[in-house]
Design a protein around this motif. Sequence first.
Motif, short mmCIF file in Angstrom:
data_model
loop_
_atom_site.label_atom_id
_atom_site.label_comp_id
_atom_site.label_asym_id
_atom_site.label_seq_id
_atom_site.Cartn_x
_atom_site.Cartn_y
_atom_site.Cartn_z
N ARG A 250 27.00 139.18 46.68
CA ARG A 250 26.80 138.15 45.69
C ARG A 250 26.28 137.74 45.48
NH1 ARG A 250 32.29 139.69 42.80
NH2 ARG A 250 32.24 142.31 43.15
N LEU A 251 25.61 137.07 44.71
CA LEU A 251 25.19 135.78 44.23
C LEU A 251 25.63 134.77 43.61
CD1 LEU A 251 21.10 135.85 43.11
CD2 LEU A 251 21.95 135.58 45.45
N MET A 252 26.27 133.12 44.64
CA MET A 252 26.91 132.47 44.14
C MET A 252 26.08 132.12 42.53
SD MET A 252 29.26 133.08 45.93
CE MET A 252 30.56 132.16 46.11
N GLY A 253 27.34 131.59 41.89
CA GLY A 253 26.78 130.90 40.90
C GLY A 253 25.95 132.20 39.42
N ARG A 265 28.72 126.72 29.30
CA ARG A 265 28.70 125.45 30.80
C ARG A 265 27.42 125.12 31.52
NH1 ARG A 265 34.10 126.85 33.04
NH2 ARG A 265 32.95 128.46 33.03
N ALA A 266 26.36 126.06 31.81
CA ALA A 266 25.68 126.03 32.04
C ALA A 266 24.35 125.34 31.77
CB ALA A 266 25.12 127.52 32.50
N ALA A 267 24.64 125.25 30.49
CA ALA A 267 23.70 124.33 29.53
C ALA A 267 24.08 123.20 29.80
CB ALA A 267 23.57 125.21 27.44
N LEU A 309 24.69 140.24 34.17
CA LEU A 309 25.58 138.99 35.42
C LEU A 309 24.40 137.85 34.95
CD1 LEU A 309 25.20 141.46 38.44
CD2 LEU A 309 27.29 140.34 37.26
N ASP A 310 24.54 136.84 34.27
CA ASP A 310 23.82 135.96 33.58
C ASP A 310 24.28 134.15 34.68
OD1 ASP A 310 21.74 133.00 32.35
OD2 ASP A 310 22.30 135.49 31.11
N THR A 311 24.41 133.79 34.40
CA THR A 311 24.84 131.87 35.27
C THR A 311 25.71 131.48 34.69
OG1 THR A 311 21.73 131.44 34.88
CG2 THR A 311 22.69 129.76 35.72
N ASN A 312 26.91 131.36 35.61
CA ASN A 312 27.80 130.55 35.66
C ASN A 312 27.65 128.76 35.23
OD1 ASN A 312 28.58 130.31 38.58
ND2 ASN A 312 28.97 132.73 38.53
N VAL A 313 28.95 128.84 35.08
CA VAL A 313 29.17 126.85 35.48
C VAL A 313 28.46 126.59 36.98
CG1 VAL A 313 31.85 127.41 35.65
CG2 VAL A 313 30.65 125.53 35.01
#
Length: 377
Positions: A250-253, A265-267, A309-313
């Motif tokens: 898995r790609l972390m983040g 929150r990523a924004a 699957l998008d960017t998380n915090v």
Amino acid sequence: MVDTELNRGLEGIAVAETRLSYIDGEAGTLIIGGFPVSELAANATFEESVFLLLNDRLPTADELVAFRTSLASSRELTDETRSGLKRAAAEGVDPMDALRMGVAAANLGAETATAQQAVERTIAVFPTVVAAYWRYRQGDDPVAPRDDLRHAANYLYMLTGTEPSDAATAGLETYLNTVIDHGLNASTFTARVVVSTESDVVSAATAAVGSLKGPLHGGAPGPVLEMLMEVHESGDAEGYVRRKLAAGERLMGFGHRVYRVRDPRAAVLSAAAERFYEAGGDADFFETVSAFEATAVELLAAHKPDRRLDTNVEYYTAALLFGVGIPRDLFTTTFAVARVGGWMAHCLEQAADNRIIRPRSRYVGATDRTWTPIDDR
Ligand code: ACO
């Protein structure tokens, strides 16, 4: 046997009413204490956010001074707590384990206090415990808290012994406000389960620290930073992502249980990180972070076309905390420094309208065994 409906991971099940935060995972909306996360993060001091969650309204100027003073006067640790942390540091225990131990020890005796005092004390000591442990681990003595500094600035000060820059304080404060609460995430649920038995808030906080420690919850930003460092050095974002996905990793983040779009929150954190790096940080590093995100999201979409699957915090948390000078090993404990504000507000909310949280399990074990004497096994 009674058939019990199974909801693994309690996905989609509401078990409590809350006024603390609201998440719309499809739209990518997060409201904290009635404010969009972007508005709270842009305007609030951490103390204001905590007051908001505990009291369901913003403080007046006088109330804010009184609240800050009260929190600042609860920051000190006892000699016994410090010596426990010194020993933990000498043995190289995980920072989250040291935090759990330090918070539990720091609050011994809190049972005589009111719930409000125990809540404030618990929130106040988190940064002191983390910083004392870290100083010992570096072979230094702890730096005593300064009650003239705000919560965020004092945390950075206790870590380094130097008063932080305004940019570093602003970056950290944005982070603390952005992650202070987030619905019924695993650690918050843990805290509510503990107080639902009419146990105390210190027990809830220590249990929540244990829950936050896992890599599927609060443990992701450290690995995110390693990933970003590796890609910054190699310059090969695409190769990195392809290798990880081909290996089934898995790609972390990236990815989230609730959000199906970019985590709001990523924004907020990406804008804060950009401000910080442009004001004198390593702008090249931020360039890598931003470019890697675009590559990763594109390749993840091709990898899992049915699951957005998008960017998380955690992705921009790593970039921002690294920038403001939080050591990589303290990313998860710094998350706890913020989230304890939410945990404590949830504890009070649960206690005010309590029903013990006690779900069921579906039994899948044997029902027809007969006992075999030990000599015959
Ligand atoms: N990279 C690659 N594939 C992924 C990722 C990812 N980051 N996240 C999910 N997937 C895949 C899974 O492998 C799974 O594929 P499969 O159906 O072929 O098995 C599919 O997408 C669905 O994943 P789930 O595990 O069902 O999603 P879940 O909602 O349970 O998990 C989680 C969410 C744990 C955050 C997951 O996306 C993940 O592990 N991400 C990486 C770790 C991370 O960034 N954690 C921080 C989360 S933010 C926070 O908690 C504060």
